[in-house]
Design an enzyme around this catalytic site. Structure first.
Site, PDB file in Angstrom:
ATOM      1  N   ASP A   1       8.549   2.135   4.853  1.00  0.00           N
ATOM      2  CA  ASP A   1       8.799   2.544   3.475  1.00  0.00           C
ATOM      3  C   ASP A   1       7.940   1.757   2.492  1.00  0.00           C
ATOM      4  O   ASP A   1       7.669   0.571   2.686  1.00  0.00           O
ATOM      5  CB  ASP A   1      10.280   2.319   3.159  1.00  0.00           C
ATOM      6  CG  ASP A   1      10.649   2.727   1.749  1.00  0.00           C
ATOM      7  OD1 ASP A   1      10.507   3.916   1.426  1.00  0.00           O
ATOM      8  OD2 ASP A   1      11.067   1.845   0.976  1.00  0.00           O
TER       9      ASP A   1
ATOM     10  N   GLU B   1       4.484   5.331   4.689  1.00  0.00           N
ATOM     11  CA  GLU B   1       4.654   6.041   3.417  1.00  0.00           C
ATOM     12  C   GLU B   1       3.737   5.327   2.416  1.00  0.00           C
ATOM     13  O   GLU B   1       4.087   4.292   1.871  1.00  0.00           O
ATOM     14  CB  GLU B   1       6.104   5.987   2.940  1.00  0.00           C
ATOM     15  CG  GLU B   1       6.314   6.837   1.689  1.00  0.00           C
ATOM     16  CD  GLU B   1       7.298   6.252   0.697  1.00  0.00           C
ATOM     17  OE1 GLU B   1       7.672   6.965  -0.240  1.00  0.00           O
ATOM     18  OE2 GLU B   1       7.674   5.072   0.841  1.00  0.00           O
TER      19      GLU B   1
END
EC number: 2.4.1.18
Length: 740
Positions: free
Chosen positions: A420, A473
Site C-alpha cells: 500500500d 500501489e
C-alpha cells in the site's frame, strides 16, 4: 517464616536501594538480584530472593516438591529473602506461596531460568538481517528447562525497564520485569505456567524514566477482538497444509498467466442476517463458491493485519504479524487460505509498511523515544492520514517490516503482497508544501532509505518465498517499479496502473456526445502500457468518499448506465494488463461501499444487476480460456491497434496476440449509444471469425444486437491488416471476435 523490618535487612540480602528499585518498578536488571544466587563470588552458600506482593509466606522446594527452606519477608511490600545454608551451588527449585487467608499455591520462579535468546539473535537483529525474527521475538509457548510456559521477547533499546503484564500477575509491572540482552536493546523473559490464550501487554519505563501507556506486542501473532487491545499468547500458526501442489505450481512466470483479482473487505463482503460479521471459515466457504463460479483467479483482501479502528479498513495496522481476530484465530485464517488454494484460487493480502497509527498501545514512542518512527514530524508524520511514518533507514525497523512480509507469505502461504501507498514512501515531499519536508543528502526529494527498504524487501521475499509476488500501489511515473533490482528497479512483480484507471473512468463519465473530445483518455494508457508489469485496478478507493459506485459514475438513463458499465468492463478485460475489481462492482452495486454493512446482494434479483454479474463471469472465462488475452499482457508484441483514432464514432478496436500468435482475439468497443451496421475494419487473418462475447447480449441485460453465426473475413486489406470483416456494433458495447 519470619518478618523483619526495613531496618533489619540481613547482610546477605540485596542492598536497600536495590530492593526499593524492585518495589518501585525501577529495576532494569532484575536477574542481578531476583532468583537464586551464590554469595561471595560463588564460594559461599546459595541465597534466594523473591518479590511476591500477594504472599505472606514463601518457601523454597526442591524439584521433587520437598521443602528446603522458608524465606524471610524482609519488606512488608512482599520482598522475600533467604539463605540455603546446605547448598553450595544452584539447584532446580519451586516456590510455595501462601497468603494470610490460608490459600497456598506453587509456582516456578521466572528468575531461575536462563536466557531464551542467543548471541546470534542479537547479532542478526543488530545487523538488520533477522529475516524470521518472528520465530524469536513475540510470545511463544514452549518448554524451557523442563517447565512449560511462554517466552516473551521484544526490542526496546532505550527503555529503562520492560515488564510483561497480564491477568497472570494482576497487571503489576514489578512482578515480571524482563532481562536486557546487551547493547542491542533486546529484552526477554520466560514466564512459567502460562500458555496459549493468555492476554498480555508490555509495561515500559521509557528512556527518561516515564511510565508509558501499556504496549501491545509488536511481534504478537494474535490479539484480543477490538476494541480490546491486548496481545494474546499464541505463537506461530499451527495448521497442517494441504496445498503443496498449488505452491509448487507458483514457479511459473506469472506475467504470462491469467490474473483476475476480486478485491474483498472481509467485514462487509457478506454478513449474517443480524448484520454480524462472518468467521474466516464461513467467509472461506462462501468465497470459494462465489469466486469459483465467477472465474476470478485470485482474491485480494484489504489488510487483515490487526487494527484497532475498523473505519480504517485495516490500513492503520497495529499488529503486523497478527491476522485480525475479528473473524477467528490465526489457524482459522490459515485454513481459509488453504481451502481457497484447494479450490484453485490465489490469495493476495494488502500489506501496509508506509505508516502506522498513533494509538497509545501501538508503536509510537515505543520505548519513550521515536523508535519505529522519525522524530522530526517533517519526516515522521503523515498529515493526510494522521499517522506516523516508519524510519526506513534504521536497520532494525526495516528488518521488522521485511520479517512481516516474509511471515505472511511463508507462514500463511499467501501468494502475493499488495504493498500500500508506495508513492508516499518514495517521495519525501509527498503531500507536503515547501518547507514541510527534509531533502535527502543530495538535496533531492527521493526517500533513499525507503527505496533501499523496498528493494531489500522484494529481494528478501524472492529469496525466502520463491513464487510469491509483490504488487505496488504506486501512482506516479517512478521508473522501474516492476523491474528487477539487478537492473536498477524496485523489484516488484507488478504495479497498479493508476493512470489508466483515472483516465478511462474520466472518459466513461462523459456523456457519449462529448466523448469524441476525450478519446485520448482511453488510448493514452497504451503509450506506456508495457513500461511496467501492470495491474488494471478498479479498487475500493474508487467507490468511497463521495466518488459514488462504479455504476453511479456512468452517464445516461438506467439502461445506458448498465450498458456503459458492461462496455467498460469489456474494454478493461480486453486491454493489456492483469485485472482487479472491487467487490460489488461485478454486479453494479448502486450505493457507495459502506464498510459497516454487507453488499446489496438483493440487487441480483434485478436482471440488470444479474446481467452485469453474468457478463463479468463470462469475461473471466474468456480471459482465462484465450491465451491471447493474457499471455503477453506485459509485452508490446501482444497488442496491436486496429483503429485507435476513431473519435468521430467513439469506437476502439485492437488485436491481442498469444505466445504463438496463431489465435488472435479482436476487441471492439463502441462507446456511442447507436447501432453501427456493416461496420468494416481490418483483422489479422482471413477465414471465418465468430463473436465470442458481446456485452450487449440479452442475457446480460442488453438489447441483444450482435453477430450470430459465422463472420466471413474478406481478403481486403484494411487498417494495416491483411483482411477485413464487416460486423454490427451494438450500442454502448464491447464485442470480442475470435477466428474459427
Amino acid at each position: 517464616m519470619t518478618d523483619t523490618t526495613r531496618d533489619t535487612i540481613p547482610d546477605t540480602a540485596p542492598p536497600r536501594h536495590e530492593i526499593e528499585a524492585i518495589l518501585r518498578g525501577q529495576q532494569g536488571d532484575p536477574f542481578r538480584w531476583l532468583g537464586m544466587h551464590h554469595l561471595d563470588d560463588g564460594k559461599g552458600p546459595v541465597v534466594v530472593n523473591v518479590f511476591a506482593p500477594d504472599a505472606s509466606e514463601v518457601t523454597v522446594l526442591d524439584a521433587k516438591g520437598k521443602e528446603v527452606a522458608p524465606l524471610t519477608k524482609i519488606d512488608p511490600e512482599g520482598f522475600f529473602h533467604g539463605v540455603i545454608p546446605k547448598k553450595r551451588k544452584p539447584f532446580e527449585y519451586r516456590l510455595r506461596c501462601a497468603n494470610r487467608g490460608g490459600h497456598s499455591w506453587e509456582l516456578a520462579d521466572p528468575y531461575m531460568f536462563g536466557p531464551v535468546l542467543g548471541e546470534m539473535d542479537e547479532y542478526l537483529l543488530a545487523e538488520g538481517r533477522h529475516e524470521e525474527l518472528y520465530r524469536r521475538l513475540g510470545a511463544h509457548p514452549t518448554t524451557h528447562g523442563g517447565v512449560e510456559g511462554t517466552t516473551f521477547a521484544l526490542w526496546a533499546p532505550n527503555a529503562r525497564r520492560v515488564s510483561v503484564v497480564g491477568h497472570f500477575n494482576a497487571w503489576d509491572g514489578r512482578r515480571h520485569a524482563m532481562r536486557r540482552r546487551g547493547a542491542t536493546g533486546l529484552w526477554e523473559l520466560f514466564v512459567p505456567g502460562i500458555g496459549r490464550g493468555e492476554i498480555y501487554k508490555y509495561e515500559i519505563v521509557g528512556a527518561y524514566g516515564q511510565l508509558l501507556p501499556l504496549k501491545a506486542d509488536p511481534v504478537g501473532t494474535y490479539a484480543e477482538v477490538p476494541p480490546q487491545q491486548a496481545s494474546v499468547v499464541h505463537g506461530l500458526p499451527r495448521h497442517e497444509w494441504t496445498d503443496d501442489g498449488w505452491i509448487a505450481a507458483r514457479g511459473r512466470d506469472q506475467r504470462a498467466e491469467p490474473i483476475s483479482i476480486y478485491e474483498v473487505h472481509l467485514a462487509s463482503w457478506r454478513r449474517g442476517d443480524g448484520n454480524e460479521m462472518l468467521s474466516y471459515a464461513e467467509l472461506g466457504r462462501q468465497l470459494i463458491d462465489y469466486v469459483g463460479e465467477m472465474g476470478f483467479t485470485h482474491v485480494e483482501f484489504l489488510p487483515v493485519t490487526e487494527h484497532p479502528f475498523s473505519g480504517s479498513w485495516g490500513y492503520q495496522p497495529v499488529g503486523m504479524f497478527a491476522p485480525t481476530s475479528r473473524f477467528g484465530s490465526p489457524e482459522d485464517f490459515a485454513a481459509m487460505v488453504d481451502s481457497l488454494h484447494g479450490a484453485g484460487i490465489g490469495v493476495i493480502v494488502d500489506w501496509v509498511p508506509a505508516h502506522f497509527p498513533t494509538d497509545a498501545h501501538g508503536l509510537g514512542q515505543f520505548d519513550g523515544t521515536a523508535l519505529y518512527e522519525h522524530a522530526d514530524p517533517r519526516q515522521g508524520f503523515h498529515k493526510d492520514w494522521n499517522t506516523l511514518i516508519y524510519n526506513f533507514g534504521r536497520r532494525e525497523v526495516a528488518n521488522f517490516l521485511r520479517a512481516s512480509a516474509t511471515y505472511w507469505l511463508k507462514e500463511f502461504h499467501v501468494d502475493a503482497l499488495r504493498v500500500d501507498a508506495v508513492a508516499s514512501m518514495l517521495y519525501l515531499d509527498y503531500s507536503r508544501n515547501e518547507g514541510e519536508w527534509v531533502p535527502n543528502q543530495y538535496g533531492g526529494r527521493e526517500n533513499l532509505d525507503a527505496i533501499e527498504f523496498l528493494k531489500g524487501t522484494n529481494e528478501t521475499v524472492r529469496a525466502y518465498v520463491p513464487g510469491a509476488l509483490s504488487i505496488a500501489e504506486e501512482s506516479t511515473a517512478w521508473p522501474g517499479v516492476s523491474s528487477p533490482v539487478s537492473e536498477g528497479g524496485l523489484g516488484f512483480d507488478f504495479k497498479w496502473n493508476m493512470g489508466w484507471m483515472h483516465d478511462t473512468l474520466q472518459y466513461m463519465s462523459h456523456d457519449p456526445i462529448h466523448r469524441r473530445y476525450h478519446h485520448n483518455e482511453m488510448t493514452f494508457g497504451l503509450v506506456y502500457a508495457f513500461s511496467e508489469n501492470f495491474v488494471l485496478p478498479l479498487s475500493h478507493d474508487e467507490v468511497v468518499h463521495g466518488k459514488g459506485s462504479m455504476l453511479g459514475k456512468m452517464p445516461g438513463d438506467r439502461w445506458q448506465k448498465f450498458a456503459n458499465l458492461r462496455a467498460y468492463y469489456g474494454f478493461m478485460w480486453g486491454h493489456p494488463g492483469k485485472k482487479l475489481l472491487f467487490m460489488g462492482s461485478e454486479f453494479g452495486q448502486e450505493k457507495e461501499w459502506n464498510h459497516d454493512q454487507s453488499l446489496d446482494w438483493h440487487l441480483l434479483q434485478d436482471h440488470h444487476h444479474e446481467g452485469v454479474r453474468r457478463f463479468v463471469r463470462d469475461l473471466n472465462a474468456l480471459y482465462r480460456g484465450e491465451p491471447a488475452l493474457h499471455q503477453r499482457d506485459c509485452r508490446g508484441d501482444g497488442f496491436q491497434w486496429i483503429e485507435g483514432g476513431d473519435d468521430v464514432n467513439n469506437v476502439f478496436s485492437f488485436v491481442r496476440y498469444g505466445e504463438d500468435g496463431t489465435k488472435p482475439v479482436v476487441v471492439i468497443s463502441n462507446m456511442a449509444p447507436v447501432v453501427r451496421e456493416n461496420f468494416r475494419f481490418g483483422v489479422p487473418q482471413g477465414g471465418t471469425w465468430r463473436e465470442a462475447l458481446n456485452s450487449d447480449g440479452s442475457d446480460y441485460g442488453g438489447s441483444g444486437v450482435g453477430n450470430g453465426g459465422a463472420i466471413r473475413a474478406l481478403d481486403d486489406a484494411m487498417h494495416g491488416q491483411p483482411a477485413s470483416v464487416a460486423v454490427t456494433l451494438p450500442p454502448l458495447a464491447t464485442i470480442f471476435l475470435v477466428p474459427e
